[in-house]
Design a protein around this motif. Structure first.
Motif, PDB file in Angstrom:
ATOM      1  N   GLU A 138       0.702  -1.308  -0.006  1.00 52.18           N
ATOM      2  CA  GLU A 138      -0.050   0.182   0.097  1.00 52.18           C
ATOM      3  C   GLU A 138       0.847   1.404  -0.073  1.00 52.18           C
ATOM      4  O   GLU A 138       0.459   2.307  -0.433  1.00 52.18           O
ATOM      5  CB  GLU A 138      -0.958   0.182   1.148  1.00 52.18           C
ATOM      6  N   LYS A 139       1.834   0.970   0.653  1.00 47.90           N
ATOM      7  CA  LYS A 139       3.040   2.471   0.557  1.00 47.90           C
ATOM      8  C   LYS A 139       4.343   1.851   0.564  1.00 47.90           C
ATOM      9  O   LYS A 139       4.661   0.645   0.355  1.00 47.90           O
ATOM     10  CB  LYS A 139       2.907   3.032   2.005  1.00 47.90           C
ATOM     11  N   THR A 140       5.311   2.682   0.218  1.00 45.41           N
ATOM     12  CA  THR A 140       6.739   2.204  -0.149  1.00 45.41           C
ATOM     13  C   THR A 140       7.349   1.487   1.123  1.00 45.41           C
ATOM     14  O   THR A 140       8.046   0.740   0.694  1.00 45.41           O
ATOM     15  CB  THR A 140       7.799   3.749   0.044  1.00 45.41           C
ATOM     16  N   ASP A 141       6.617   1.777   2.361  1.00 44.38           N
ATOM     17  CA  ASP A 141       7.424   0.713   3.603  1.00 44.38           C
ATOM     18  C   ASP A 141       7.140  -0.538   3.522  1.00 44.38           C
ATOM     19  O   ASP A 141       7.708  -1.358   3.938  1.00 44.38           O
ATOM     20  CB  ASP A 141       6.963   1.457   4.711  1.00 44.38           C
ATOM     21  N   ASP A 142       6.065  -0.926   2.571  1.00 47.98           N
ATOM     22  CA  ASP A 142       5.478  -2.179   2.452  1.00 47.98           C
ATOM     23  C   ASP A 142       6.371  -2.893   1.345  1.00 47.98           C
ATOM     24  O   ASP A 142       6.260  -4.225   1.140  1.00 47.98           O
ATOM     25  CB  ASP A 142       4.009  -2.242   2.036  1.00 47.98           C
ATOM     26  N   LEU A 143       7.098  -2.198   0.510  1.00 45.89           N
ATOM     27  CA  LEU A 143       7.917  -2.893  -0.544  1.00 45.89           C
ATOM     28  C   LEU A 143       9.107  -3.726   0.112  1.00 45.89           C
ATOM     29  O   LEU A 143       9.601  -3.278   1.398  1.00 45.89           O
ATOM     30  CB  LEU A 143       8.623  -1.834  -1.508  1.00 45.89           C
ATOM     31  N   PRO A 144       9.697  -4.509  -0.427  1.00 48.97           N
ATOM     32  CA  PRO A 144      10.988  -5.259  -0.035  1.00 48.97           C
ATOM     33  C   PRO A 144      12.121  -3.987   0.368  1.00 48.97           C
ATOM     34  O   PRO A 144      12.214  -3.105  -0.443  1.00 48.97           O
ATOM     35  CB  PRO A 144      11.495  -6.343  -1.120  1.00 48.97           C
ATOM     36  N   ASP A 145      12.861  -4.149   1.291  1.00 48.02           N
ATOM     37  CA  ASP A 145      14.041  -3.248   1.554  1.00 48.02           C
ATOM     38  C   ASP A 145      14.892  -3.050   0.420  1.00 48.02           C
ATOM     39  O   ASP A 145      15.211  -1.936   0.315  1.00 48.02           O
ATOM     40  CB  ASP A 145      14.984  -4.017   2.680  1.00 48.02           C
ATOM     41  N   LEU A 146      15.308  -4.013  -0.285  1.00 46.98           N
ATOM     42  CA  LEU A 146      16.020  -3.702  -1.529  1.00 46.98           C
ATOM     43  C   LEU A 146      15.469  -2.885  -2.478  1.00 46.98           C
ATOM     44  O   LEU A 146      15.832  -1.742  -2.924  1.00 46.98           O
ATOM     45  CB  LEU A 146      16.517  -5.075  -2.124  1.00 46.98           C
ATOM     46  N   VAL A 147      14.216  -2.933  -2.777  1.00 44.21           N
ATOM     47  CA  VAL A 147      13.402  -2.126  -3.751  1.00 44.21           C
ATOM     48  C   VAL A 147      13.002  -0.681  -3.143  1.00 44.21           C
ATOM     49  O   VAL A 147      13.149   0.165  -3.807  1.00 44.21           O
ATOM     50  CB  VAL A 147      12.140  -2.773  -3.950  1.00 44.21           C
ATOM     51  N   GLN A 148      13.122  -0.584  -1.774  1.00 41.92           N
ATOM     52  CA  GLN A 148      12.796   0.789  -1.063  1.00 41.92           C
ATOM     53  C   GLN A 148      13.840   1.527  -1.577  1.00 41.92           C
ATOM     54  O   GLN A 148      13.739   2.836  -1.521  1.00 41.92           O
ATOM     55  CB  GLN A 148      12.701   0.610   0.195  1.00 41.92           C
ATOM     56  N   GLN A 149      15.154   0.971  -1.753  1.00 42.65           N
ATOM     57  CA  GLN A 149      16.263   2.007  -2.005  1.00 42.65           C
ATOM     58  C   GLN A 149      16.353   2.654  -3.285  1.00 42.65           C
ATOM     59  O   GLN A 149      17.083   3.669  -3.556  1.00 42.65           O
ATOM     60  CB  GLN A 149      17.527   0.985  -1.888  1.00 42.65           C
ATOM     61  N   PHE A 150      15.424   2.093  -4.208  1.00 44.09           N
ATOM     62  CA  PHE A 150      15.406   3.039  -5.520  1.00 44.09           C
ATOM     63  C   PHE A 150      13.755   3.335  -6.027  1.00 44.09           C
ATOM     64  O   PHE A 150      13.639   3.963  -7.014  1.00 44.09           O
ATOM     65  CB  PHE A 150      16.247   2.207  -6.554  1.00 44.09           C
ATOM     66  N   MET A 151      12.944   2.744  -5.482  1.00 46.01           N
ATOM     67  CA  MET A 151      11.602   2.943  -5.818  1.00 46.01           C
ATOM     68  C   MET A 151      10.611   3.595  -4.828  1.00 46.01           C
ATOM     69  O   MET A 151      10.622   3.132  -3.552  1.00 46.01           O
ATOM     70  CB  MET A 151      11.027   1.606  -6.193  1.00 46.01           C
ATOM     71  N   ARG A 152       9.815   4.589  -4.897  1.00 43.64           N
ATOM     72  CA  ARG A 152       9.059   4.872  -3.949  1.00 43.64           C
ATOM     73  C   ARG A 152       7.678   5.164  -4.606  1.00 43.64           C
ATOM     74  O   ARG A 152       7.409   5.666  -5.649  1.00 43.64           O
ATOM     75  CB  ARG A 152       9.314   6.893  -3.657  1.00 43.64           C
ATOM     76  N   LEU A 153       6.507   4.475  -3.952  1.00 46.58           N
ATOM     77  CA  LEU A 153       5.377   4.538  -4.375  1.00 46.58           C
ATOM     78  C   LEU A 153       4.514   5.774  -3.986  1.00 46.58           C
ATOM     79  O   LEU A 153       5.031   6.591  -3.204  1.00 46.58           O
ATOM     80  CB  LEU A 153       4.408   3.336  -3.616  1.00 46.58           C
ATOM     81  N   GLU A 154       3.769   6.255  -4.704  1.00 47.27           N
ATOM     82  CA  GLU A 154       3.009   7.595  -4.797  1.00 47.27           C
ATOM     83  C   GLU A 154       1.469   7.220  -4.047  1.00 47.27           C
ATOM     84  O   GLU A 154       0.549   8.006  -4.340  1.00 47.27           O
ATOM     85  CB  GLU A 154       2.978   8.355  -5.752  1.00 47.27           C
ATOM     86  N   LYS A 155       1.232   6.227  -3.392  1.00 49.00           N
ATOM     87  CA  LYS A 155      -0.110   5.912  -2.770  1.00 49.00           C
ATOM     88  C   LYS A 155      -0.311   6.653  -1.557  1.00 49.00           C
ATOM     89  O   LYS A 155       0.380   6.816  -0.731  1.00 49.00           O
ATOM     90  CB  LYS A 155      -0.113   4.341  -2.610  1.00 49.00           C
TER      91      LYS A 155
END
Length: 155
Positions: A138-155
């Motif tokens: 639902e939000k960036t913090d729900d993404l895998p740690d690795l992915v959070q380093q380069f991708m930000r959701l705009e939800k």
């Protein structure tokens, strides 16, 4: 004779490290070095697989920016049945907004899979990201740690 043997050994020293086992692929997303999480395997320098997600990214040439991402999405949808398609927007490496498509589909085990296909530009490089996981973030913090380093959701 001793000096000849010494000289041969001296020449061989730089090559002594070549017999060591390779360290494995290094993950790098548009110049950002990414640490591999425990339990995950780097299939290549731009592909990771593990128990909770599969991630791959590919760098594109500007000449295929308009044609390849829609084709990649079409092929991903074609592989699945009962696919729900939802567009979304995110950013890659805090760059300009990137176009994304979320595919939700039932898995053979009775659960759901969520595939996030994102196309954008990161540090001037066109890139396509393909992330599949069993949870719908639902939000960036729900993404895998690795992915959070380069991708930000705009939800």
């Amino acid at each position: 004779m001793k000096s000849l043997l010494f000289f041969a050994l001296l020449l061989a020293l730089p090559f002594a490290g070549l017999a060591q086992a390779p360290a494995g692929p290094t993950l790098n997303f548009c110049g950002l070095n990414l640490p591999l999480e425990n339990g995950y395997t780097a299939v290549s320098s731009n592909e990771v697989t593990g128990p909770a997600y599969q991630l791959a990214w590919m760098y594109l040439d500007y000449s295929v920016m308009r044609t390849y991402p829609p084709e990649h999405l079409r092929l991903a949808k074609k592989k699945r049945k009962n696919v729900e398609v939802t567009p979304f927007t995110c950013t890659l490496l805090d760059g300009p907004p990137a176009q994304g498509t979320r595919l939700a589909y039932p898995t053979e085990s009775g659960g759901m899979a969520y595939q996030y296909i994102v196309f954008g530009v990161a540090k001037g490089q066109p890139v396509l990201v393909d992330l599949t996981m069993p949870l719908d973030p639902e939000k960036t913090d729900d993404l895998p740690d690795l992915v959070q380093q380069f991708m930000r959701l705009e939800k």
